[in-house]
Scaffold this active site. Sequence first.
Site, PDB file in Angstrom:
ATOM      1  CG  ASN A 115      -3.133  11.278   2.793  1.00  0.00           C
ATOM      2  OD1 ASN A 115      -2.620  10.357   2.167  1.00  0.00           O
ATOM      3  ND2 ASN A 115      -2.691  11.651   3.992  1.00  0.00           N
ATOM      4  CE  LYS A 116      -4.978   5.076   4.735  1.00  0.00           C
ATOM      5  NZ  LYS A 116      -5.894   4.130   4.033  1.00  0.00           N
ATOM      6  CG  ASP A 140      -3.585   7.722  -1.116  1.00  0.00           C
ATOM      7  OD1 ASP A 140      -3.499   8.254   0.001  1.00  0.00           O
ATOM      8  OD2 ASP A 140      -3.179   6.567  -1.354  1.00  0.00           O
ATOM      9  CD  GLN A 157      -2.785   1.953   7.069  1.00  0.00           C
ATOM     10  OE1 GLN A 157      -3.282   2.435   8.098  1.00  0.00           O
ATOM     11  NE2 GLN A 157      -3.514   1.648   6.012  1.00  0.00           N
ATOM     12  NE  ARG A 176       0.392   1.332   3.360  1.00  0.00           N
ATOM     13  CZ  ARG A 176       1.393   2.153   3.613  1.00  0.00           C
ATOM     14  NH1 ARG A 176       2.638   1.699   3.682  1.00  0.00           N
ATOM     15  NH2 ARG A 176       1.208   3.440   3.803  1.00  0.00           N
ATOM     16  N   GLY A 177       0.253   2.399  -0.138  1.00  0.00           N
ATOM     17  CA  GLY A 177       1.012   3.633  -0.309  1.00  0.00           C
ATOM     18  C   GLY A 177       0.963   3.976  -1.790  1.00  0.00           C
ATOM     19  CB  ALA A 178      -0.190   7.010  -3.585  1.00  0.00           C
TER      20      ALA A 178
END
Lengths: 322, 322
Positions: free
Chosen positions: A237-238, A227, A186, A45-47
């Site tokens: 974003n998150k 993201d 996360q 995960r993570g853009a």
Amino acid sequence: MLSPFELKGDIFSILDQRELPFEERWIDCSRAGQVVDAIKTLAVRGAPAIGIAAAFGLSLEAVRGMDALDSAAEELVRARPTAVNLSWAVERVLKKVRDKDPSDLLLSTRAEAYAIWEEEKEANIAMAELGESLFNSNIQYTILTHCNTGTLATGGIGTALGIIRKLHSSGKLKEVFVDETRPLLQGARLTAYELMKDDIPCTLITDSMAGFLMRQSMVDAVIVGADRIANNLDVANKIGTYSLAVLANAHNIPFYVAVPMSTFDEDTKTGDGIPLEERDPGEVLGFGGRQVAPEVNVYNPAFDVTPKALITAIITETRIFI
Amino acid sequence: MLSPFELKGDIFSILDQRELPFEERWIDCSRAGQVVDAIKTLAVRGAPAIGIAAAFGLSLEAVRGMDALDSAAEELVRARPTAVNLSWAVERVLKKVRDKDPSDLLLSTRAEAYAIWEEEKEANIAMAELGESLFNSNIQYTILTHCNTGTLATGGIGTALGIIRKLHSSGKLKEVFVDETRPLLQGARLTAYELMKDDIPCTLITDSMAGFLMRQSMVDAVIVGADRIANNLDVANKIGTYSLAVLANAHNIPFYVAVPMSTFDEDTKTGDGIPLEERDPGEVLGFGGRQVAPEVNVYNPAFDVTPKALITAIITETRIFI
């Protein structure tokens, strides 16, 4: 050296981030479909990282020809809806190899995937330097961050976490407060792990504590990743990022977003046009795999949108948007 | 009918809220020290409930005479620092029995403990009616709440949750959004459980989602409880309350606090004077004995302070402070 993936021969291996920090399990992928699953299930995960993973995933289908690449590309792009890096990376690989001789597809897709990874690494370093320049020398800052934007999310030194690393190495960092980042933690599992590995002073808090820290003047700046950034500079974003931005604004604390240019989506005019993924209720009903709540109705948006008005600056590898 | 405690003969039994909603385990106390432990470990929690528990706990020492009561009182008051109901209830029992004949101590302490419980129940009903009057008829409201302020926290219908129950029974409630309330998840475990038992429509969210809900106009009002209210009407409550108040303020959403008058502390001038408990790092590093984060430094304040300026109204059993 921590890395979220590696290519060994014809196998693209993904470090399963769901098991971190307690287990280092690798998922060996020989087909794009396995990479799709890894992205969907948040093993990676993570853009920026899912962009790189998708590029390598695509390369796994190259031996089957251009039609196979096109159909794998479709599947990869659909794996998650919010981060634009996914479609950006996949389209970039496709464009590069579209008119190549079939015998060149493997080499070309792989070369492009490596190029994307390498450029993300370089972008991390460049934005860390630009970001650091926003902070005065001879002051040690306390930074609050959310989710994980480090090596695991980018394959490089990180976006927000890259700036934090740079502040540390240049003596400008006092401490990092790490939001645990429910539901999938996360921050607690990945960011705390990365910072401890690098001996960077950090303190873990629950997401609900950020406002109280700000009120006590315990936070000098907030730095997060993103993201997708719309054309008007609204930021997806998150989940929890928007709350942090409102809180920072209410306390006159600078709120920075750090991203590679690959996170910008010119085709989406405003934040309202960004598709926001809703995920499984089980993520909220449980904690670390253990169910904690009764079987109640759940709302589980994985992302939120922060309007540009609440953002002090967006830091990229080429320039700072203020 | 759910109740956080009951007296059977000489045994004061406390429902262990740490095991809810999956297990109904009772802790049978025959001495005040066991009640102290139950309060310290959060087997019983919620400002009014720990006041009632402390009063009954004190009564368990009555057969040992006035000196035993005094020393048990000291221990009970020290069990947790923030909720003022604890010292209020203990002092009330002591005052009532101070000059009684030793043979009357058991009956008098017990009668006073029951009186406190009964009055808290009545206060809940009265503040539910006052609170409901703040909401228009013919509108169905969506309410956001934090932590648990229901039967488990009060022994009655609840403070904030009592108002929510009243809104439901009078047809003014559309839905309740329940903050899970990290680190100990009182919202997910206890509030969701109470609302489901009563068939009140509710949806669980993580604490980090509240701001995003407000931005989408999904919240009409926030109602929370409190652990102590200073003389200037600053409010100490479960960590995360302050962030909610700032967010509600930024979105022009009414922010209500519901408490019995026993939660007011005239001796503390402002919120800055309220002692805020910091709890064990393990609560943030994991949940229910399962660790999710590496052994990182933790900051774990259990409460925060919300200044009166951010509060639309404080609702009590006798009046509404605006």
